[in-house]
Design a protein around this motif. Structure first.
Motif, PDB file in Angstrom:
ATOM      1  N   ASP A   1       0.822  -1.206   0.000  1.00 29.26           N
ATOM      2  CA  ASP A   1       0.000   0.000   0.000  1.00 29.26           C
ATOM      3  C   ASP A   1       0.861   1.264   0.000  1.00 29.26           C
ATOM      4  N   LEU A   2       1.936   1.253   0.771  1.00 33.09           N
ATOM      5  CA  LEU A   2       2.817   2.422   0.810  1.00 33.09           C
ATOM      6  C   LEU A   2       3.508   2.644  -0.532  1.00 33.09           C
ATOM      7  N   ILE A   3       3.845   1.577  -1.216  1.00 33.05           N
ATOM      8  CA  ILE A   3       4.447   1.706  -2.550  1.00 33.05           C
ATOM      9  C   ILE A   3       3.447   2.352  -3.503  1.00 33.05           C
ATOM     10  N   TRP A   4       2.182   1.895  -3.443  1.00 33.23           N
ATOM     11  CA  TRP A   4       1.168   2.484  -4.318  1.00 33.23           C
ATOM     12  C   TRP A   4       0.918   3.957  -3.976  1.00 33.23           C
ATOM     13  N   ILE A   5       0.933   4.304  -2.707  1.00 31.45           N
ATOM     14  CA  ILE A   5       0.760   5.702  -2.310  1.00 31.45           C
ATOM     15  C   ILE A   5       1.903   6.550  -2.852  1.00 31.45           C
ATOM     16  N   ALA A   6       3.131   6.031  -2.795  1.00 27.14           N
ATOM     17  CA  ALA A   6       4.290   6.771  -3.315  1.00 27.14           C
ATOM     18  C   ALA A   6       4.185   6.947  -4.823  1.00 27.14           C
ATOM     19  N   ILE A   7       3.750   5.912  -5.531  1.00 24.88           N
ATOM     20  CA  ILE A   7       3.610   6.009  -6.995  1.00 24.88           C
ATOM     21  C   ILE A   7       2.555   7.049  -7.348  1.00 24.88           C
ATOM     22  N   TRP A   8       1.367   6.961  -6.731  1.00 28.68           N
ATOM     23  CA  TRP A   8       0.298   7.914  -7.030  1.00 28.68           C
ATOM     24  C   TRP A   8       0.683   9.338  -6.614  1.00 28.68           C
ATOM     25  N   GLY A   9       1.363   9.480  -5.492  1.00 28.64           N
ATOM     26  CA  GLY A   9       1.822  10.805  -5.069  1.00 28.64           C
ATOM     27  C   GLY A   9       2.796  11.407  -6.063  1.00 28.64           C
ATOM     28  N   GLY A  10       3.717  10.588  -6.556  1.00 31.68           N
ATOM     29  CA  GLY A  10       4.670  11.082  -7.564  1.00 31.68           C
ATOM     30  C   GLY A  10       3.980  11.458  -8.860  1.00 31.68           C
ATOM     31  N   LEU A  11       3.041  10.615  -9.308  1.00 35.80           N
ATOM     32  CA  LEU A  11       2.316  10.924 -10.551  1.00 35.80           C
ATOM     33  C   LEU A  11       1.495  12.198 -10.413  1.00 35.80           C
ATOM     34  N   LEU A  12       0.826  12.370  -9.303  1.00 37.95           N
ATOM     35  CA  LEU A  12       0.025  13.586  -9.103  1.00 37.95           C
ATOM     36  C   LEU A  12       0.903  14.831  -9.000  1.00 37.95           C
ATOM     37  N   THR A  13       2.065  14.709  -8.365  1.00 33.00           N
ATOM     38  CA  THR A  13       2.994  15.845  -8.286  1.00 33.00           C
ATOM     39  C   THR A  13       3.486  16.221  -9.676  1.00 33.00           C
ATOM     40  N   ILE A  14       3.855  15.240 -10.483  1.00 35.16           N
ATOM     41  CA  ILE A  14       4.285  15.517 -11.859  1.00 35.16           C
ATOM     42  C   ILE A  14       3.133  16.127 -12.649  1.00 35.16           C
ATOM     43  N   GLY A  15       1.907  15.612 -12.427  1.00 33.36           N
ATOM     44  CA  GLY A  15       0.750  16.178 -13.111  1.00 33.36           C
ATOM     45  C   GLY A  15       0.499  17.607 -12.729  1.00 33.36           C
ATOM     46  N   MET A  16       0.656  17.957 -11.469  1.00 30.00           N
ATOM     47  CA  MET A  16       0.463  19.353 -11.044  1.00 30.00           C
ATOM     48  C   MET A  16       1.527  20.272 -11.643  1.00 30.00           C
ATOM     49  N   ILE A  17       2.764  19.796 -11.707  1.00 30.00           N
ATOM     50  CA  ILE A  17       3.830  20.607 -12.293  1.00 30.00           C
ATOM     51  C   ILE A  17       3.552  20.814 -13.775  1.00 30.00           C
ATOM     52  N   ALA A  18       3.148  19.748 -14.472  1.00 25.08           N
ATOM     53  CA  ALA A  18       2.824  19.863 -15.906  1.00 25.08           C
ATOM     54  C   ALA A  18       1.633  20.792 -16.101  1.00 25.08           C
ATOM     55  N   ALA A  19       0.634  20.710 -15.257  1.00 28.23           N
ATOM     56  CA  ALA A  19      -0.546  21.578 -15.385  1.00 28.23           C
ATOM     57  C   ALA A  19      -0.201  23.034 -15.132  1.00 28.23           C
ATOM     58  N   SER A  20       0.785  23.297 -14.264  1.00 23.48           N
ATOM     59  CA  SER A  20       1.161  24.680 -13.995  1.00 23.48           C
ATOM     60  C   SER A  20       1.796  25.332 -15.227  1.00 23.48           C
ATOM     61  N   PHE A  21       2.462  24.558 -16.093  1.00 24.87           N
ATOM     62  CA  PHE A  21       3.061  25.117 -17.302  1.00 24.87           C
ATOM     63  C   PHE A  21       1.993  25.282 -18.398  1.00 24.87           C
ATOM     64  N   VAL A  22       1.020  24.412 -18.427  1.00 19.37           N
ATOM     65  CA  VAL A  22      -0.003  24.441 -19.478  1.00 19.37           C
ATOM     66  C   VAL A  22      -1.021  25.538 -19.188  1.00 19.37           C
TER      67      VAL A  22
END
Length: 64
Positions: free
Chosen positions: A42-63
């Motif tokens: 579960d902690l591995i999945w939380i880390a993966i989803w947290g990383g993906l959402l962080t990358i998504g927020m950074i990408a959305a800030s440029f768009v």
């Protein structure tokens, strides 16, 4: 006076050392690896989803 009698006399004048107690038996710590395997997954999945959402927020800030 021989050397051996001198060393015996020195040993006789010394105080006896502390009494040594037998070592206590060591207790091995319990192995929780099987019990916490689901938690680790579960902690591995939380880390993966947290990383993906962080990358998504950074990408959305440029768009946006």
């Amino acid at each position: 006076m021989s050397i051996s009698s001198r060393s015996n006399r020195r040993r006789a004048n010394q105080r006896p050392g502390p009494v040594r107690r037998p070592a206590a038996r060591t207790i091995e710590p319990p192995d929780y690896s099987r019990e916490y395997a689901d938690v680790r997954q579960d902690l591995i999945w939380i880390a993966i989803w947290g990383g993906l959402l962080t990358i998504g927020m950074i990408a959305a800030s440029f768009v946006l």
